[in-house]
Design a protein around this motif. Structure first.
Motif, PDB file in Angstrom:
ATOM      1  N   GLY A  90      44.107  34.401  40.408  1.00  0.00           N
ATOM      2  CA  GLY A  90      44.390  35.302  40.903  1.00  0.00           C
ATOM      3  C   GLY A  90      44.490  35.279  42.419  1.00  0.00           C
ATOM      4  N   SER A  91      43.846  34.255  42.915  1.00  0.00           N
ATOM      5  CA  SER A  91      43.636  34.213  44.454  1.00  0.00           C
ATOM      6  C   SER A  91      45.015  33.508  44.951  1.00  0.00           C
ATOM      7  CB  SER A  91      42.443  33.601  44.857  1.00  0.00           C
ATOM      8  OG  SER A  91      42.489  32.368  44.481  1.00  0.00           O
ATOM      9  N   HIS A 116      36.403  45.844  34.906  1.00  0.00           N
ATOM     10  CA  HIS A 116      36.071  44.711  35.867  1.00  0.00           C
ATOM     11  C   HIS A 116      36.310  43.385  35.303  1.00  0.00           C
ATOM     12  CE1 HIS A 116      32.977  47.215  38.021  1.00  0.00           C
ATOM     13  NE2 HIS A 116      33.509  48.060  37.056  1.00  0.00           N
ATOM     14  N   VAL A 117      37.268  42.746  35.948  1.00  0.00           N
ATOM     15  CA  VAL A 117      37.629  41.342  35.685  1.00  0.00           C
ATOM     16  C   VAL A 117      36.822  40.089  36.485  1.00  0.00           C
ATOM     17  CG1 VAL A 117      39.827  39.854  35.573  1.00  0.00           C
ATOM     18  CG2 VAL A 117      40.003  42.287  35.146  1.00  0.00           C
ATOM     19  N   VAL A 118      36.414  39.136  35.589  1.00  0.00           N
ATOM     20  CA  VAL A 118      35.722  37.925  36.328  1.00  0.00           C
ATOM     21  C   VAL A 118      36.958  36.960  36.419  1.00  0.00           C
ATOM     22  CG1 VAL A 118      34.791  36.940  34.067  1.00  0.00           C
ATOM     23  CG2 VAL A 118      34.022  36.552  36.300  1.00  0.00           C
ATOM     24  N   PRO A 119      36.950  36.221  37.409  1.00  0.00           N
ATOM     25  CA  PRO A 119      38.295  35.068  37.586  1.00  0.00           C
ATOM     26  C   PRO A 119      37.774  33.930  36.787  1.00  0.00           C
ATOM     27  CG  PRO A 119      36.915  35.298  39.656  1.00  0.00           C
ATOM     28  CD  PRO A 119      36.420  36.337  38.949  1.00  0.00           C
ATOM     29  N   MET A 120      38.761  33.101  36.251  1.00  0.00           N
ATOM     30  CA  MET A 120      38.480  31.728  35.908  1.00  0.00           C
ATOM     31  C   MET A 120      39.172  30.916  37.085  1.00  0.00           C
ATOM     32  SD  MET A 120      39.823  32.403  31.848  1.00  0.00           S
ATOM     33  CE  MET A 120      39.205  31.186  31.143  1.00  0.00           C
ATOM     34  N   HIS A 121      39.241  29.568  36.710  1.00  0.00           N
ATOM     35  CA  HIS A 121      39.658  28.745  38.065  1.00  0.00           C
ATOM     36  C   HIS A 121      41.032  27.810  37.824  1.00  0.00           C
ATOM     37  CE1 HIS A 121      35.482  29.103  39.910  1.00  0.00           C
ATOM     38  NE2 HIS A 121      35.264  29.550  38.684  1.00  0.00           N
ATOM     39  N   ALA A 170      47.840  32.300  35.684  1.00  0.00           N
ATOM     40  CA  ALA A 170      47.792  30.968  35.923  1.00  0.00           C
ATOM     41  C   ALA A 170      47.379  30.072  34.672  1.00  0.00           C
ATOM     42  CB  ALA A 170      46.743  30.859  37.215  1.00  0.00           C
ATOM     43  N   MET A 171      46.502  30.955  33.874  1.00  0.00           N
ATOM     44  CA  MET A 171      45.839  30.205  32.635  1.00  0.00           C
ATOM     45  C   MET A 171      47.144  29.734  31.689  1.00  0.00           C
ATOM     46  SD  MET A 171      42.704  29.841  33.129  1.00  0.00           S
ATOM     47  CE  MET A 171      42.848  29.887  35.056  1.00  0.00           C
ATOM     48  N   ILE A 172      48.067  30.721  31.500  1.00  0.00           N
ATOM     49  CA  ILE A 172      49.180  30.389  30.645  1.00  0.00           C
ATOM     50  C   ILE A 172      50.262  29.857  31.353  1.00  0.00           C
ATOM     51  CG2 ILE A 172      51.018  31.462  29.268  1.00  0.00           C
ATOM     52  CD1 ILE A 172      48.162  31.402  27.739  1.00  0.00           C
ATOM     53  N   SER A 193      39.944  36.736  33.778  1.00  0.00           N
ATOM     54  CA  SER A 193      41.465  37.066  34.209  1.00  0.00           C
ATOM     55  C   SER A 193      42.314  36.443  33.352  1.00  0.00           C
ATOM     56  CB  SER A 193      41.237  36.031  35.519  1.00  0.00           C
ATOM     57  OG  SER A 193      41.001  34.514  35.431  1.00  0.00           O
ATOM     58  N   GLY A 194      42.057  35.442  32.488  1.00  0.00           N
ATOM     59  CA  GLY A 194      42.891  35.089  31.351  1.00  0.00           C
ATOM     60  C   GLY A 194      43.700  36.032  30.480  1.00  0.00           C
ATOM     61  N   ALA A 195      42.955  37.347  30.719  1.00  0.00           N
ATOM     62  CA  ALA A 195      43.583  38.366  29.947  1.00  0.00           C
ATOM     63  C   ALA A 195      44.955  39.000  30.572  1.00  0.00           C
ATOM     64  CB  ALA A 195      42.780  39.638  29.826  1.00  0.00           C
ATOM     65  N   ASP A 196      45.272  38.318  31.726  1.00  0.00           N
ATOM     66  CA  ASP A 196      46.534  38.848  32.434  1.00  0.00           C
ATOM     67  C   ASP A 196      46.534  40.267  32.762  1.00  0.00           C
ATOM     68  OD1 ASP A 196      47.252  36.231  32.839  1.00  0.00           O
ATOM     69  OD2 ASP A 196      48.484  35.845  31.242  1.00  0.00           O
TER      70      ASP A 196
END
Length: 283
Positions: free
Chosen positions: A41-42, A25-30, A265-267, A10-13
């Motif tokens: 993303g939630s 397919h995108v795996v979420p970070m936290h 969210a990451m950035i 998900s940090g790829a935005d």
């Protein structure tokens, strides 16, 4: 012919519409706020800004753990038996996420892991390059595809200017003294990915409308970016007139396609509202 599936974090935005369209397919970070763990993303990015306004603290961000990676990859394998997965990951120099992916795949087969050494738009540029390669040549040999993607990793260039030094200070990335001096002089740092590390490479002075133009000119002077595609990033709060001017400058520079991407969210957790960035691939 075995199916090749691209994955990233998900940090790829990567916007959901692009991920869905191209089957990435995108795996979420936290994101962690008030002791609660949210999947990236939630929740709306504005919740991060609201949290800072309320607490004067920024949330914590954490990587995807190895168990989550294992579940993520095995589900794809279950849904698409006999597929080959190529995962393009968030820089290993700024997160443990890529190392966790390595751990998760120790006993799995037909999964290639690529450390993009980049984040947000810089990571997305590599992912979309891989998408184009695969869609233009569906029967490409997986090892050859990985080789071509890896060749672009050092050519992905990301530069951004945070919208607020307050968030950098809250995250411990600038001292109180540096924050006060920067705020007084209206100084804004330019952040780039250098060998996978987030580095402040330059300082700009002035309001964001002036700084954004300087950023664009410097970026295009420094890097010979492929005119086929440019990614412009923004965090919520960036003035619409600045976005319009950046569009104009990109078109004047000969870019055929310009895509605006909202920072996730990451950035946003570290850059704050009103930030701006540029990403593309060198020729």
């Amino acid at each position: 012919m075995r199916r090749i599936i691209l994955t990233t974090e998900s940090g790829a935005d990567l916007p959901a519409e692009l991920a869905d369209k191209h089957n990435v397919h995108v795996v979420p970070m936290h994101v962690i706020m008030d002791g609660q763990d949210y999947l990236d993303g939630s929740l709306p990015v504005t919740d991060i800004y609201d949290y800072y306004d309320r607490t004067k603290k920024i949330p914590s961000t954490t990587s995807t753990n190895s168990h989550e990676y294992f579940e993520f990859f095995t589900k794809i394998k279950k849904d698409f038996p006999d597929c080959i997965i190529i995962h393009i990951g968030y820089t290993s120099k700024a997160s443990s996420s890529f190392q966790n992916a390595i751990i998760a795949t120790e006993d799995l087969h037909d999964i290639f892991l690529i450390d993009a050494l980049n984040v947000t738009g810089g990571l997305m540029a590599i992912v979309m390059y891989a998408v184009t390669l695969l869609e233009n040549e569906p029967s490409i040999d997986p090892a050859h595809l990985v080789e071509k993607i890896e060749s672009k990793v050092p050519k992905s260039r990301l530069a951004f200017v945070p919208g607020s030094l307050e968030f950098l200070r809250a995250g411990g990335r600038v001292s109180n003294l540096a924050y006060l001096g920067g705020a007084l002089l209206k100084i804004k740092p330019r952040i780039e990915l250098m060998d996978g590390n987030l580095v402040s490479t330059k300082k700009y002075r002035g309001k964001m409308d002036v700084v954004s133009e300087k950023l664009m000119r410097d970026y295009l002077d420094q890097y010979d970016i492929d005119r086929g595609q440019l990614y412009l990033l923004y965090s919520i709060g960036l003035d619409k007139e600045i976005k319009q001017r950046m569009d104009e400058m990109a078109k004047e520079a000969g870019f055929k396609n310009v895509k605006w991407i909202q920072a996730g969210a990451m950035i946003s957790t570290h850059a704050g509202p009103g930030g701006i960035g540029i990403a593309g691939l060198e020729v």
